[in-house]
Design a protein around this motif. Structure first.
Motif, short mmCIF file in Angstrom:
data_model
loop_
_atom_site.label_atom_id
_atom_site.label_comp_id
_atom_site.label_asym_id
_atom_site.label_seq_id
_atom_site.Cartn_x
_atom_site.Cartn_y
_atom_site.Cartn_z
N PHE A 110 0.81 -1.22 0.00
CA PHE A 110 0.00 0.00 0.00
C PHE A 110 0.85 1.27 0.00
O PHE A 110 0.37 2.33 -0.38
N GLY A 111 2.09 1.17 0.45
CA GLY A 111 2.93 2.35 0.47
C GLY A 111 3.76 2.49 -0.79
O GLY A 111 3.73 3.52 -1.45
N VAL A 112 4.48 1.41 -1.14
CA VAL A 112 5.42 1.51 -2.26
C VAL A 112 4.71 1.27 -3.59
O VAL A 112 4.81 2.09 -4.51
N TRP A 113 3.97 0.16 -3.70
CA TRP A 113 3.40 -0.18 -5.00
C TRP A 113 2.16 0.65 -5.34
O TRP A 113 2.05 1.23 -6.41
N LEU A 114 1.21 0.72 -4.40
CA LEU A 114 -0.02 1.45 -4.69
C LEU A 114 0.11 2.94 -4.37
O LEU A 114 -0.63 3.75 -4.92
N GLY A 115 1.01 3.27 -3.45
CA GLY A 115 1.22 4.67 -3.12
C GLY A 115 0.07 5.32 -2.38
O GLY A 115 -0.11 6.54 -2.45
N TRP A 116 -0.77 4.55 -1.69
CA TRP A 116 -1.91 5.14 -1.00
C TRP A 116 -1.49 5.82 0.30
O TRP A 116 -2.10 6.77 0.73
N PHE A 117 -0.49 5.25 0.96
CA PHE A 117 -0.10 5.79 2.27
C PHE A 117 1.40 6.07 2.28
O PHE A 117 2.15 5.54 1.45
N ASN A 118 1.81 6.86 3.25
CA ASN A 118 3.24 7.03 3.46
C ASN A 118 3.81 5.75 4.04
O ASN A 118 3.15 5.07 4.83
N VAL A 119 5.04 5.44 3.68
CA VAL A 119 5.66 4.23 4.19
C VAL A 119 6.01 4.39 5.66
O VAL A 119 5.98 3.43 6.42
N SER A 120 6.33 5.61 6.08
CA SER A 120 6.62 5.81 7.49
C SER A 120 6.25 7.23 7.88
O SER A 120 5.94 8.07 7.04
N GLY A 121 6.27 7.48 9.20
CA GLY A 121 5.93 8.80 9.70
C GLY A 121 4.63 8.76 10.50
O GLY A 121 3.91 7.77 10.50
N TRP A 122 4.39 9.86 11.21
CA TRP A 122 3.22 9.92 12.10
C TRP A 122 2.74 11.36 12.13
O TRP A 122 2.74 12.02 13.16
N PHE A 123 2.36 11.89 10.96
CA PHE A 123 1.97 13.29 10.90
C PHE A 123 0.51 13.45 10.53
O PHE A 123 -0.24 14.13 11.21
N LEU A 124 0.10 12.82 9.43
CA LEU A 124 -1.26 12.98 8.93
C LEU A 124 -2.18 11.93 9.54
O LEU A 124 -1.72 10.89 10.01
N PRO A 125 -3.47 12.23 9.52
CA PRO A 125 -4.41 11.22 10.05
C PRO A 125 -4.27 9.87 9.35
O PRO A 125 -4.37 8.82 9.99
N GLN A 126 -4.02 9.88 8.03
CA GLN A 126 -3.95 8.59 7.34
C GLN A 126 -2.66 7.83 7.66
O GLN A 126 -2.55 6.65 7.32
N ASP A 127 -1.72 8.49 8.31
CA ASP A 127 -0.52 7.77 8.73
C ASP A 127 -0.84 6.75 9.82
O ASP A 127 -0.02 5.89 10.12
N ARG A 128 -2.02 6.86 10.43
CA ARG A 128 -2.40 5.92 11.49
C ARG A 128 -2.83 4.58 10.91
O ARG A 128 -2.81 3.58 11.61
N VAL A 129 -3.23 4.58 9.63
CA VAL A 129 -3.91 3.40 9.10
C VAL A 129 -3.00 2.17 9.09
O VAL A 129 -3.30 1.16 9.73
N LEU A 130 -1.88 2.28 8.38
CA LEU A 130 -1.04 1.09 8.23
C LEU A 130 -0.53 0.56 9.57
O LEU A 130 -0.64 -0.64 9.84
N PRO A 131 0.02 1.41 10.45
CA PRO A 131 0.48 0.85 11.73
C PRO A 131 -0.64 0.21 12.54
O PRO A 131 -0.46 -0.88 13.10
#
Lengths: 324, 307
Positions: free
Chosen positions: A172-193
């Motif tokens: 979802f981060g590298v291939w599809l590019g939907w989310f950031n691979v790392s970090g904790w800034f935007l609301p959507q950064d919560r999804v993957l972790p």
């Protein structure tokens, strides 16, 4: 009931105390000190540093100092550590950090909310997904609605956080590019972790729910209810749910402990500034006070969770009330 | 009415005049029965053979690969899969195929040995508690409860960071965590079995302690122990890989699946194969162990013979 709660409460305090004490002596008994890994410092300066932090004292005295400082303010004539406005409401002072320009109190105040949020979302995912899948599988036993979620759960159990995390980041981060691979800034950064952390427990909860529900559904009183013509949905939700979900409640204690240790990994994978990373880093650096501070937070958290689970269990299961 | 196919241990069926003696079925043994049921469970059998293949690849394979697991080649770092390096190379130019196999060897060894450690402690402790009974039992199991509430992963991490890391420390640390569940299970089993009618019947029929122990109690506990041992191996491997992932487990240059996955996770943007391959082997192994454990449980649980 009151006696039960009181005895468990006393036991919880004992556990917290034992954990903190064990951690203290485990860290101190190890060879070396926090300043041994850095570049060479002249012996007398090192001596001064140790003295400054009170590390030149015998271990027992250091232990007493730590306990005294961690205790509420009025018990402590403060000598070693300067006061800290944070957490002054509790009067707890966990001491300085050797590697960061913040006190342990500050570090915990900065990072714990992050981990708490991560854990909360993980728990939400685990419970909502796990209960839904487990209940569906139990109600539609031996159908596609049973096999598909249960196979998915089996896959979920076999993919631990440290495999799931990087793979989700890859897809979802590298291939599809939907989310950031790392970090904790935007609301959507919560999804993957949160998904990474919650999915394993969702899988376990689904299996436990299914097992618990089927166990109750096969009992005689359910057959009686069926014979009396009670509608099936009512049987499931009114007669079975309470007993069937008991194993899930029991599992919540270990699940929370697991989410905490999972957070060590997830926070490392996704570069999240949480308490878990602080704990692992401090253990590596032998940042004594930071280790003790983080472990204390975890000990209190886990004990509190176990206490709650014990009480909820007794409330849900009348049979347990007669034991104590 | 169809004949019951199995007799409980120690049970004697009264002769039915309508049945000729040679028509009476022999009682099958627990293990024969279990094997029969296991061999019908395709998934469990498949898992078993997968495990055999993975284990033999990991233990024998590294002898036949042309590269040593710690032979660096700094001119060929982070290569994609090729004929010479089927799984590519890692950040120090080491052959990833050999490292994955050797890593599997380490992970499997840790899994099995730490499980045996936890098995010995757990079974002895749990059975002893249930056998002694009364106050000693209460104290012993309460202690397990209290230990259970301890955040053990934290202690394991502390142990591994603070002391000199070694495989033996790893075994001790993991074994110390995993025996708790085993002791609880064995304790519960022995305790509930002690109360059951067939034990009472055996006692009232005047069977000796030895016969009751070996013919009635142990076979019934053994199934559960075997199942949980199979299920403990993956959880031990999980803990080991978890530690290795954090850099606290097996020490480099020695690889383990956990540390290989960590390397892959650090390089997912550019070299996904470094993550996908060890993750695949690791998950497949956990998968097979879990399915085999489930299959064993179904096969050995006498209650499941009803359906």
């Amino acid at each position: 009931m009151l006696r039960f709660i009181l005895s468990r409460l006393a036991q919880s305090f004992a556990v917290i105390f034992v954990v903190i004490t064990a951690t203290f002596f485990l860290v101190r008994l190890a060879p070396g000190d926090p300043f041994s890994s850095e570049r060479r410092i002249p012996e007398f300066i090192k001596q001064r540093i140790l003295e400054h932090y009170g590390l030149d004292r015998p271990a027992i005295e250091q232990y007493w100092n730590f306990i005294r400082n961690a205790a509420p303010k009025r018990f402590r004539p403060d000598r070693i550590f300067e006061e800290d406005p944070l957490m002054s409401a509790f009067g707890i002072n966990l001491g300085p950090s050797f590697t960061q320009a913040r006190t342990v109190n500050q570090i915990i105040a900065d990072t714990f909310p992050v981990s708490l949020e991560l854990g909360f979302w993980a728990l939400v995912i685990a419970l909502s997904l796990g209960l839904t899948a487990g209940l569906t599988a139990a109600i539609f036993k031996n159908s596609a609605l049973d096999y598909v979620p249960m196979s998915a759960a089996m896959v979920g159990i076999c993919l631990p956080t440290f495999v799931m995390g990087p793979i989700l980041a890859l897809i979802f981060g590298v291939w599809l590019g939907w989310f950031n691979v790392s970090g904790w800034f935007l609301p959507q950064d919560r999804v993957l972790p949160a998904v990474t952390l919650g999915l394993v427990y969702a899988a376990v909860i689904a299996r436990i729910t299914r097992g618990g529900m089927l166990e109750i559904l096969s009992q005689d009183f359910i057959r009686t209810a069926q014979a009396k013509g009670v509608p099936y949905t009512r049987i499931v939700f009114k007669h079975t749910l309470r007993g069937g979900l008991l194993p899930v409640v029991t599992f919540m204690g270990p699940a929370l402990a697991g989410i905490i240790s999972g957070s060590f990994v997830v926070e490392t994978i996704f570069q999240i500034p949480g308490l878990g990373r602080q704990f692992v880093q401090s253990a590596f650096n032998r940042d004594y006070f930071l280790v003790l501070g983080t472990v204390s937070v975890y000990a209190v958290l886990i004990t509190l969770a176990n206490l709650t689970v014990d009480i909820v269990q007794v409330i849900l299961n009348p049979r347990l009330r007669f034991e104590d | 009415m169809p004949l019951p196919t199995r007799l409980s241990p120690g049970e004697k069926r009264l002769p039915d005049p309508a049945i000729l003696p040679e028509q009476i079925e022999e009682g099958t043994s627990l293990w024969k029965d279990a094997w029969h049921r296991l061999s019908r469970n395709r998934l469990a059998l498949f898992s078993f053979w997968t495990l055999v293949v993975i284990a033999s690849l990991c233990f024998v394979g590294p002898f036949f690969t042309p590269h040593a697991f710690d032979a660096q080649n700094l001119e060929k770092t982070l290569q994609s899969p090729s004929w010479q390096h089927p799984f590519g190379t890692d950040d120090l130019g080491r052959d990833q195929l050999t490292r994955v196999l050797v890593g599997g060897r380490v992970s499997l060894t840790v899994g099995v040995i730490a499980t045996i450690v936890s098995l010995i402690i757990g079974v002895t402790y749990g059975a002893a508690a249930a056998y002694i009974g009364r106050k000693v039992e209460a104290v012993m199991m309460r202690l397990v409860d209290i230990l259970y509430a301890m955040p053990f992963t934290i202690f394991v991490i502390l142990l591994m960071t603070i002391f000199e890391r070694s495989l033996i420390l790893l075994f001790v640390a993991i074994g110390a965590v995993e025996w708790l569940t085993m002791s609880r299970i064995v304790h519960g089993q022995v305790k509930s079995l002690k109360k059951q009618e067939f034990i009472e019947a055996a006692v009232s029929l005047g069977f000796g302690t030895r016969r009751i122990l070996f013919r009635h109690l142990i076979p019934n506990v053994l199934g559960v122990v075997a199942v949980y041992a199979t299920l403990t191996v993956p959880s031990v491997m999980l803990l080991e890989s978890f530690l290795s992932f954090l850099g606290l487990g097996v020490q480099p240059p020695q690889p383990s699946w956990g540390s290989l996955i960590k390397l892959g996770a650090d390089n997912i943007q550019l070299y996904p194969h470094l993550l996908v391959i060890p993750a695949f082997f690791f998950s497949l192994t956990l998968f097979s162990l879990n399915f085999l454990g489930d299959g064993l449980r179904d096969a050995l649980d006498p209650k499941s013979s009803k359906d």
